[in-house]
Design a protein around this motif. Structure first.
Motif, PDB file in Angstrom:
ATOM      1  N   THR A  37       0.735  -0.923  -0.534  1.00  0.00           N
ATOM      2  CA  THR A  37      -0.190  -0.141  -0.051  1.00  0.00           C
ATOM      3  C   THR A  37       0.624   0.963   0.531  1.00  0.00           C
ATOM      4  N   LYS A  38       2.205   1.101   0.359  1.00  0.00           N
ATOM      5  CA  LYS A  38       2.852   2.368   0.838  1.00  0.00           C
ATOM      6  C   LYS A  38       3.568   2.616  -0.659  1.00  0.00           C
ATOM      7  N   CYS A  39       3.395   1.684  -2.277  1.00  0.00           N
ATOM      8  CA  CYS A  39       4.321   1.800  -3.497  1.00  0.00           C
ATOM      9  C   CYS A  39       2.870   1.730  -3.976  1.00  0.00           C
ATOM     10  N   GLU A  40       2.592   2.759  -4.873  1.00  0.00           N
ATOM     11  CA  GLU A  40       1.751   2.801  -6.205  1.00  0.00           C
ATOM     12  C   GLU A  40       2.177   1.938  -6.870  1.00  0.00           C
ATOM     13  N   LYS A  41       3.176   1.552  -7.734  1.00  0.00           N
ATOM     14  CA  LYS A  41       3.396   0.515  -8.644  1.00  0.00           C
ATOM     15  C   LYS A  41       4.689  -0.039  -8.717  1.00  0.00           C
ATOM     16  N   ASP A  78       9.251   4.494  -0.815  1.00  0.00           N
ATOM     17  CA  ASP A  78       8.190   4.737  -0.521  1.00  0.00           C
ATOM     18  C   ASP A  78       8.092   3.708   0.959  1.00  0.00           C
TER      19      ASP A  78
END
Lengths: 251, 488
Positions: A37-41, A78
């Motif tokens: 969840t802390k990183c978009e991709k 992130d």
């Protein structure tokens, strides 16, 4: 002689008193903590892993392949991938080495090492091991040697490396197992009297590590014989090794 | 046409500029030059042709000489160079094993890494003559290799060393998927040296200049590695002569250094510290302060233990005049690094092929008057530890001036096309040489690695001649050569 005695007094006691609870420096890269969840991709970091330990859908790190180099963490700033300094990484099952999202070290430790009655009844007071370096790079070998130094002093638990397989209760394999060492390794295993255990040390032994694509390897041994304990690391830390064995023989 | 092209350490060369001679001309020219070989390897040149590349080191001037010869598909032999210059023996054996082109009249044409089942050991006959076979698996926790002693009673006439058990095809893997992690795992006791050499090759091919700060951190790490291993080895030598006090004390002293490495990089051997483009971790001011404090303690402890040991007559009687390699022999068979220095050969690529920092920080080469026995190798280690510690101190103090410099430079550039790069790094054992070539599309087409052990294993074989067979572990430990670096 007086100089020697003086040196002895000057050095004092340096062994780590409580091995199972020994503190570890915060910089050590151990048990991975994942949170997608802390990183978009996170997929964009797919190619950074040199051994293919990092997988997506779901996000996971296979500690049997991981060299703990931290390349993924360095890229993904992130905090989706973090390495804790938790060093008890060993498991009796290959599958359990795959760490998925949200798994905590405490949870992992509870189930990672499955204690067997027949092992503890035979080996809990003394375990003599024969080490076989099968194309190991000398990293794991140096750390295994360090297990017996004055700091870690593995011998106090009755765990030692011995010179002959005939005196051993099991073998410790390091390295990805080259074709040229396959025969000697099997020969050594067959020379160890029953009952015996097999321990794989380091990413190379467990999965081939950075050498997994090499054409010069021969890993048939691992399919032929049962493996008792997997100890991840690149190289393994002495505390990882000693605690793995203590956990397995339930000292 | 010139027979050689001159280049420097970490400098890009165009493939088309490298002379291509006939093998007989190249052979004559090599003998005329009479310099140290650091590269002698073939490459498949298409249509069944093989091109042999030769790199010679001119240590006095800091130059590297490169040339090559092309073998047509039906040229399958040449007159060996080893007959005239013995130090080529292992290089020609390797070339023969990999490409099947036979050096004629080679005195020692045995397998290097493959075909161990066909290895023909020398035979010795006589009433009290016997053979002792050891390995590939040894008594201790070390890498595999086979040793065959030809003995007369307790005395060793000759030792033959058969290696290759560690062969993992590293040079091919480097072409498939080159990475810092692979470079670190080629020889796990020289992580920093190998990774520095690999990174420098890649940076030169990509045309990247890394920051001064990154260079200094790499340099400090290289000396940390040197100090740590040398201290560990002094302990191991003490252990092999059953002086357990030394083994224990040097062992715990080494721990101080590698734990500092752990603080710098998250790994006790400095894995993950160096990356193509610079370094991954900065060393903060606090870490510098605590490292300097640790180094003071390490220096004091090493001094104290070494003096205690050297004053002990039973220790000295085991170290002195054991496993001697004379200066002439060392020169002749082409020893490098530590093993050479202990025999009084003045070789150190840090100073022979220096970068700007060696001068700027005032590091000077100090000659070691060694006689080539175990005692010399022990004392050389002591000297190197002290030098390394003082170098690290200077480097760390210098590092404070570069507080705000970046540690990592972007590495987006493509690899140069049709290029040839040589990178030499002085690891604790000696020179680690990485040579890379790219093709016309900018892909790696050849990656060649030479560990100092490649030259030095034969030195160990000579050292144990006329020694008791029970002194072998001590001689072996005093060299502490790499199996994995040799077998690749």
């Amino acid at each position: 002689m007086f100089d020697t005695l003086k040196s002895r007094i000057y050095q004092g006691q340096q062994f780590i008193k409580d091995i199972p609870n020994a503190p570890m420096r915060s910089q050590f890269r151990g048990f991975p903590i994942l949170d997608s969840t802390k990183c978009e991709k996170p997929e964009q970091y797919a190619n950074v892993c040199p051994t293919g330990a990092l997988n997506f859908e779901p996000l996971s790190i296979d500690m049997g392949k991981c060299t703990f180099c931290g390349a993924c963490k360095n890229l993904c700033k992130d905090g989706a991938i973090e390495f804790s300094n938790y060093y008890k990484l060993a498991s009796t099952s290959r599958e359990k080495l795959v760490i998925t999202e949200g798994m905590t070290p405490e949870e992992y430790e509870k189930t990672a090492i499955e204690v067997k009655k027949e092992i503890t009844s035979v080996f809990s007071r003394s375990l003599k091991l024969r080490q076989v370096s099968a194309a190991g790079c000398n990293g794991c070998e140096m750390e295994l040697n360090a297990c017996s130094n004055a700091n870690f002093d593995m011998g106090r638990f009755g765990i030692d490396f011995v010179a002959s397989p005939r005196h051993a209760d099991g073998i410790v394999i390091t390295g990805p197992i080259s074709d040229n060492m396959a025969y000697a390794l099997e020969n050594c295993y067959n020379s160890v009297p029953n009952p015996k255990i097999v321990i794989l040390c380091g990413a190379c032994a467990i999965s081939g590590g950075v050498f997994q694509d090499s054409t010069e390897l021969n890993r048939e041994f691992l399919e032929k014989y049962p493996i008792d304990l997997y100890i991840p690391g690149c190289p393994i830390h002495p505390l990882t090794f000693i605690n793995a064995i203590l956990g397995y023989i339930k000292k | 046409m010139e027979h050689w092209i001159k280049t420097k350490n970490n400098t890009k060369l165009n493939l088309s500029d490298i002379p291509s001679l006939s093998i007989s001309d190249l052979r004559c020219s090599i003998i005329e030059q009479n310099k140290r070989p650091i590269g002698f390897f073939g490459k498949d040149w298409g249509n069944g042709e093989t091109r042999l590349f030769v790199v010679l080191a001119d240590d006095d001037n800091g130059d590297l000489l490169v040339s090559s010869a092309l073998f047509s598909a039906d040229e399958k032999s040449y007159e060996s160079i080893t007959q005239d210059i013995p130090s080529f023996h292992i290089f020609e054996r390797e070339f023969y094993e990999q490409f099947g082109i036979k050096p004629l009249n080679h005195p020692w044409l045995k397998p290097v890494r493959k075909n161990q089942n066909e290895y023909e050991f020398f035979d010795m006959k006589g009433e009290e003559v016997h053979q002792v076979a050891v390995g590939p698996i040894h008594a201790g926790v070390i890498e595999p290799g086979h040793f065959r002693f030809m003995c007369n009673g307790e005395n060793v006439y000759h030792l033959e060393i058969m290696l290759g058990y560690q062969h993992r095809g590293v040079e091919d893997l480097m072409l498939k998927r080159p990475s810092n992690q692979l470079a670190e795992s080629i020889c796990g006791d020289s992580v920093i040296a190998y990774n520095t050499a690999y990174s420098q090759v890649m940076e030169t091919l990509r045309g990247i200049e890394i920051s001064d700060k990154a260079k200094l951190i790499r340099k400090a790490a290289l000396e940390m590695e040197r100090a740590a291993i040398q201290i560990g080895d002094m302990g191991a030598i003490a252990g092999d002569i059953a002086y357990s006090m030394g083994a224990a004390v040097f062992g715990v002293t080494r721990t101080l250094i590698i734990n500092t490495m752990l603080e710098w990089s998250g790994s006790r051997f400095g894995r993950g510290l160096i990356n193509v483009g610079g370094v991954n971790f900065d060393i903060s001011e606090d870490e510098i302060t605590s490292t300097l404090k640790t180094l003071d303690k390490v220096g004091k402890d090493v001094d104290r233990m070494t003096q205690t040991m050297l004053k002990n007559s039973t220790v000295m009687s085991r170290l002195e005049k054991t496993g001697t390699v004379s200066f002439e022999r060392a020169k002749e068979i082409g020893l490098v690094g530590m093993a050479a220095k202990a025999s009084g050969v003045d070789l150190d690529s840090r100073f022979d092929f220096p970068d700007k920092w060696m001068h700027e920080l005032g590091f000077e080469k100090k000659y070691f008057k060694g006689v080539g026995d175990v005692n010399s190798r022990f004392k050389l280690r002591y000297k190197e530890i002290k030098e390394s510690l003082s170098m690290i101190r200077k480097i760390l103090n210098k590092l404070k001036e570069y507080k705000n410099e970046p540690i990592l430079t972007s590495t987006d550039n493509e690899l140069a096309k049709d290029a040839f790069v040589i990178s030499i790094t002085e690891g604790w054992r000696g020179e680690v040489v990485h040579i890379a070539m790219t093709d016309s599309e900018g892909r790696l087409s050849k990656y060649k690695i030479k560990d100092p052990s490649f030259n030095n294993w034969y030195g160990l074989a000579l050292a144990v001649r006329n020694n008791g067979v029970s002194d072998f572990p001590l001689c072996n430990k005093s060299f502490n050569l790499s199996y994995s670096g040799n077998d690749l």
